[in-house]
Design a protein around this motif. Structure first.
Motif, short mmCIF file in Angstrom:
data_model
loop_
_atom_site.label_atom_id
_atom_site.label_comp_id
_atom_site.label_asym_id
_atom_site.label_seq_id
_atom_site.Cartn_x
_atom_site.Cartn_y
_atom_site.Cartn_z
N MET A 1 -5.08 0.21 1.72
CA MET A 1 -6.21 1.05 2.04
C MET A 1 -5.89 1.81 3.32
N SER A 2 -6.33 3.06 3.37
CA SER A 2 -6.14 3.86 4.57
C SER A 2 -7.48 4.43 5.03
N ILE A 3 -7.55 4.80 6.30
CA ILE A 3 -8.74 5.42 6.86
C ILE A 3 -8.47 6.91 6.98
N HIS B 1 5.75 6.00 10.22
CA HIS B 1 5.38 4.84 11.01
C HIS B 1 5.54 5.20 12.48
N LEU B 2 4.45 5.10 13.25
CA LEU B 2 4.47 5.33 14.69
C LEU B 2 4.27 4.00 15.41
N ALA B 3 5.00 3.80 16.49
CA ALA B 3 4.77 2.66 17.36
C ALA B 3 4.87 3.16 18.80
N ALA C 1 -3.08 3.83 8.39
CA ALA C 1 -3.01 2.57 7.64
C ALA C 1 -2.26 1.54 8.48
N ALA C 2 -2.58 0.28 8.26
CA ALA C 2 -1.88 -0.87 8.86
C ALA C 2 -1.79 -0.77 10.38
N ARG D 1 4.45 0.00 0.55
CA ARG D 1 3.12 -0.46 0.17
C ARG D 1 2.02 0.35 0.84
N VAL D 2 2.40 1.36 1.62
CA VAL D 2 1.41 2.21 2.28
C VAL D 2 0.81 3.13 1.22
#
Length: 159
Positions: free
Chosen positions: A1-3, A83-85, A132-133, A156-157
């Motif tokens: 699920m994503s916002i 993917h950001l961190a 997401a995540a 899985r995103v």
């Protein structure tokens, strides 16, 4: 699920966030539409300090902004998951893109208790995309740890 966010208000906003230094914030992002405007993906505000992760005025180049200036990084594309961190450790600020260091800054800012938000900082800087995540650690994750976190969700995103 994503916002999903495409409005003029923050999609997620947290006030009274405790002091987190070091801190790592990791999230998958998907830019739906390049607005050809500066956009705020993530904001940490602790008056008079702040850190904003977002895009420059072209709507696609990643950047970190602090009270002391800004640093730009990679240009992202629409309709692609990234993917950001973000890692803050003392005076070191690093933004990882898909597990690789993309932007690094040295900046003497303090993450004292304050607020953080995702999706917008102001009425004009809203970000048009999905999250997401989302994960937050009160530790400065290493590049290897960030890559492991990224790998847990890769494939899985939501698309």
């Amino acid at each position: 699920m994503s916002i999903r966010t495409n409005t003029v208000s923050r999609v997620c906003f947290f006030s009274n966030v405790p002091n987190l230094d070091p801190v790592t914030v990791a999230v998958w992002i998907f830019q739906s539409v390049d607005r050809n405007a500066e956009s705020d993906i993530f904001l940490w505000a602790t008056s008079p300090n702040f850190v904003t992760i977002g895009t420059t005025a072209n709507g696609q180049t990643l950047r970190i902004i602090t009270p002391n200036g800004s640093t730009t990084g990679t240009t992202i594309s629409d309709s692609t998951w990234y993917h950001l961190a973000f890692v803050h450790n003392g005076t070191s600020l690093t933004l990882y893109l898909n597990g690789n260091s993309d932007i690094s800054r040295t900046d003497a800012i303090s993450f004292t208790p304050g607020a953080c938000g995702f999706g917008s900082n102001t009425v004009t800087n809203f970000w048009n995309g999905r999250f997401a995540a989302l994960k937050v650690w009160n530790a400065a994750l290493t590049q290897g740890e960030i890559r492991r976190v990224q790998g847990v969700h890769e494939g899985r995103v939501p698309g």
